[in-house]
Design a protein around this motif. Structure first.
Motif, PDB file in Angstrom:
ATOM      1  N   THR A 136     -35.081 -30.481 -32.045  1.00 32.79           N
ATOM      2  CA  THR A 136     -34.381 -29.808 -30.831  1.00 32.79           C
ATOM      3  C   THR A 136     -33.069 -30.455 -30.316  1.00 32.79           C
ATOM      4  N   ASP A 137     -32.506 -30.050 -29.402  1.00 26.61           N
ATOM      5  CA  ASP A 137     -31.380 -30.494 -28.930  1.00 26.61           C
ATOM      6  C   ASP A 137     -31.354 -30.669 -27.549  1.00 26.61           C
ATOM      7  N   TYR A 145     -23.407 -31.329 -21.951  1.00 25.10           N
ATOM      8  CA  TYR A 145     -22.723 -30.909 -22.888  1.00 25.10           C
ATOM      9  C   TYR A 145     -22.577 -29.401 -22.872  1.00 25.10           C
ATOM     10  N   ASP A 146     -21.477 -28.592 -22.904  1.00 27.74           N
ATOM     11  CA  ASP A 146     -21.467 -27.207 -22.836  1.00 27.74           C
ATOM     12  C   ASP A 146     -20.573 -26.773 -23.908  1.00 27.74           C
ATOM     13  N   SER A 150     -16.484 -27.031 -23.943  1.00 31.70           N
ATOM     14  CA  SER A 150     -16.131 -28.679 -24.421  1.00 31.70           C
ATOM     15  C   SER A 150     -15.056 -28.484 -25.822  1.00 31.70           C
ATOM     16  N   PRO A 151     -14.177 -29.441 -25.495  1.00 31.07           N
ATOM     17  CA  PRO A 151     -13.050 -29.388 -26.645  1.00 31.07           C
ATOM     18  C   PRO A 151     -13.796 -30.284 -27.892  1.00 31.07           C
ATOM     19  N   GLY A 152     -14.951 -30.710 -27.602  1.00 28.26           N
ATOM     20  CA  GLY A 152     -15.869 -31.285 -28.852  1.00 28.26           C
ATOM     21  C   GLY A 152     -16.567 -30.337 -29.616  1.00 28.26           C
ATOM     22  N   ARG A 153     -16.508 -28.874 -29.094  1.00 28.33           N
ATOM     23  CA  ARG A 153     -17.072 -27.924 -29.883  1.00 28.33           C
ATOM     24  C   ARG A 153     -16.614 -28.074 -31.347  1.00 28.33           C
ATOM     25  N   HIS A 301     -17.846 -35.467 -24.390  1.00 31.65           N
ATOM     26  CA  HIS A 301     -17.343 -34.542 -25.447  1.00 31.65           C
ATOM     27  C   HIS A 301     -17.486 -35.202 -26.859  1.00 31.65           C
ATOM     28  N   ALA A 302     -18.362 -36.548 -26.971  1.00 28.08           N
ATOM     29  CA  ALA A 302     -18.367 -37.056 -28.333  1.00 28.08           C
ATOM     30  C   ALA A 302     -19.999 -36.654 -28.834  1.00 28.08           C
TER      31      ALA A 302
END
Length: 644
Positions: A136-137, A145-146, A150-153, A301-302
């Motif tokens: 699960t997350d 976190y979205d 998010s630029p981390g996507r 975003h990490a």
């Protein structure tokens, strides 16, 4: 949602929420990294005793690579050999639920899943599939976190929770051996004993010993020896058949040696006595592999991060980092696509230089794996750091609390490796290719571990985030991770609607349903359909937690996982929901009583955030202060690596 408490489902629930192995609060290191007892390769050793079904080590990340062979198909033989050397250190993605990502997926892993050796005769652990398949997350998504904004996507892996499980009792100091699959391990090779030979012969030895303890004195030495030789030769030939030579090799010359085998713990330990190390020796000569645990990073975003499990002193090794070299790394991880005027991909068996079709344009992007690689700007080689939880360690810049140094262990021949020519690096074993992440200051338990990725990485990340904000990139369709949270969250999970209520795919063209289906073929029902035909209906049964993993690849491949369609739903929040599903592989049947835990969303091939064309891509800097001159094969003035 309440789930009926059978043993299997309890295991699934535990796996879904797993973040680390048992004993996390202990100061005792539970698993070590050292030279294997079987050869000059890496090995993992138990720092404590593990009982059967106990999880081993902390849960780790999985870094997937997609269609590497296909994208490198036009390279020369030398390049192909180097690539295969790298791939040989990776797992099949079927072992961790990543197989749906692309047509051909390989998994780079770290920690005990990477460093443990394989041995067909002494398997005592396997990858615990439910941990990754049923993860699960909640932690990540609850942190804010979205993935749609998010630029981390797509920058970090969503495959996680990888761990081992003991399939036999493992005593403290024992080496941990994995099942790499029947074909890889040579299970059918009759010239050497396999795990079944050891177990069956240990049972036979106990019975033989009981016989001779009772009768040897009465029948005399000569007769006792004749009986023993008859058992050892004639009886084994009849009962073990083709495996008789391998089984016979485990017996002593005379029956007087049977007691010694029992006293030493069995035929495997007699054959390989060095597989058990003194725990004090491990403390002084090996690396601890469970200094870290995973959690949500404190850096925006990490994604996830690595946190200390215990206090660490300045100069102490926080994590060992065995390396795997990928020659021509940037080129190997490049994904070249040829698109026609309609934006559709066109296949080409020619090299990019020869492919010149009207209206076709070439587009190049890079595998997500690049983000986890170490790179020096003057070397063509990339290095995957296969240390425990190392993929979770984020960039800290001036706030970094660890640094890289070369291994200080005498059994790791890193000095010799540093003079190896670049073209031979892919053939160097990771046992001689180890970096240490050492604390640059005292680190308290629970602190996030941070590494300085280098100035180039920091500039690239700033550029990426600035462009992301300017372009306001936003994704509208949620990934499988978000949907699974909706139906498998530990807090107020919703029931699945029958597919008929919402059409196919639940309105999301990027995902599909997948079921873990094992059903009882001896208990078939026949359901009458509206057109007068009948459909066979089978009851779902739990996957055995410890099925026979040793004769097939079932330990590392999810052979009962596949696409499915929900036909009916029954139950409620109190009693738990059950579903009737139609397997995609056999649409002529139905399976009933399928629990919600056995139904998951998966991203369709090339649709997960890992494949996002706008995702951040940049390697981690390999410090020049420790990078060997022999590996600097790129000339001065070489084109900007970030443009490759």
């Amino acid at each position: 949602m309440v789930i009926h408490a059978n043993r299997y489902l309890i295991l699934l629930v535990a796996a879904a929420g797993l973040t680390a192995g048992k004993g996390d609060e202990s100061e005792q290191c539970s698993v070590y990294l050292a030279e294997s007892s079987t050869d000059h390769v890496l090995g993992s050793f138990a720092g404590k005793s593990f009982h059967r079904d106990e999880l081993i080590g902390s849960s780790d990340a999985v870094v997937q690579a997609f269609d590497l062979r296909y994208h490198n198909r036009n390279e020369d033989k030398k390049h192909a050999v180097m690539l295969e050397n790298f791939l040989s250190t990776c797992w099949s993605a079927d072992s961790n639920g990543g197989g749906n990502e692309a047509e051909d997926v390989i998994s780079a892993v770290g920690g005990p899943c990477f460093s443990s050796a394989g041995h067909v005769g002494m398997i005592n652990a396997v990858i615990y599939q439910p941990a990754t398949l049923l993860k699960t997350d909640t932690d990540l998504l609850a942190s804010g976190y979205d993935e749609t904004t998010s630029p981390g996507r797509g920058a970090f892996t969503l495959h996680h929770n990888l761990t081992l499980i003991a399939v036999d009792k493992i005593t403290a100091g024992s080496e941990i051996f994995l099942d790499f699959g029947a074909e890889y391990s040579g299970y059918e090779d009759t010239s050497k004993a396999n795990i079944d030979d050891y177990r069956k012969m240990d049972e036979a030895i106990e019975k033989m010993l009981a016989f001779f303890n009772k009768h040897a004195e009465n029948i005399g030495e000569k007769a006792a020896d004749e009986v023993y030789q008859f058992m050892k030769n004639d009886v084994l030939d009849l009962t073990a058949e083709a495996r008789a030579p391998a089984a016979r090799s485990l017996l002593p010359p005379t029956y007087h040696g049977l007691q010694e085998i029992i006293d030493k713990g069995g035929s495997a330990l007699v054959t390989y006595p060095s597989v058990v190390k003194d725990v004090d020796w491990l403390k002084n000569n090996a690396y601890c592999q469970d200094n870290l645990v995973v959690g949500v990073s404190e850096i925006e975003h990490a994604g996830r991060g690595a946190f200390t499990k215990r206090d660490m002193k300045k100069g102490e090794v926080v994590a060992p980092m065995p390396l795997v070299a990928l020659n021509y790394g940037r080129k190997a991880l490049a994904i070249e696509q040829y698109l026609n005027e309609a934006g559709e991909e066109v296949d080409s068996d020619d090299s990019s230089e020869d492919f010149d079709e009207d209206g076709v344009t070439k587009k190049v992007k890079t595998q997500q794996m690049l983000n986890y690689m170490l790179e020096h700007p003057k070397s063509s080689v990339l290095f995957f750091p296969a240390g425990p939880l190392v993929p979770y360690i984020n960039h800290g810049g001036q706030e970094a609390n660890v640094k890289m140094i070369w291994s200080t262990k005498p059994w790791s021949h890193v000095k010799a490796t540093q003079s190896v020519p670049v073209e031979e690096l892919s053939g160097v074993g990771s046992v001689d290719f180890i970096l240490e992440l050492v604390a640059t200051r005292p680190i308290k338990k629970g602190e996030e571990i941070l590494l300085d990725y280098g100035e180039s990485w920091a500039k690239a990340w700033k550029k990426h985030t600035d462009e992301w904000k300017k372009n306001k990139n936003k994704v509208t369709l949620p990934s499988a991770m978000v949907l699974n949270e909706k139906y498998h969250s530990t807090n107020n999970a919703e029931p699945f609607p029958p597919s008929s209520e919402d059409g196919s795919g639940f309105g999301n063209e990027n995902v599909a349903l997948q079921c873990l289906l094992l059903y009882d073929e001896d208990k078939v029902e026949r359901r009458r359909n509206e057109d007068g035909t009948r459909t066979k209906v089978y009851p779902w049964i739990p996957h055995p937690a410890n099925a026979n993993r040793l004769k097939t690849d079932s330990a590392i491949r999810s052979i009962n996982r596949g696409g499915c369609r929900i036909v009916e739903r029954s139950g409620d929040d109190t009693s738990g929901y059950r579903y009737v599903v139609q397997p995609e592989s056999n649409p002529d049947i139905l399976v009933k009583n399928v629990p919600q835990s056995a139904i998951r969303f998966v991203d369709l091939p090339y649709k997960s955030p890992h494949h996002d064309e706008t995702a951040f891509r940049h390697p981690i800097g390999f410090p020049d202060t420790i990078f060997p001159a022999a590996w600097k094969d790129l000339p001065d003035g070489h084109e900007d690596r970030d443009e490759l």
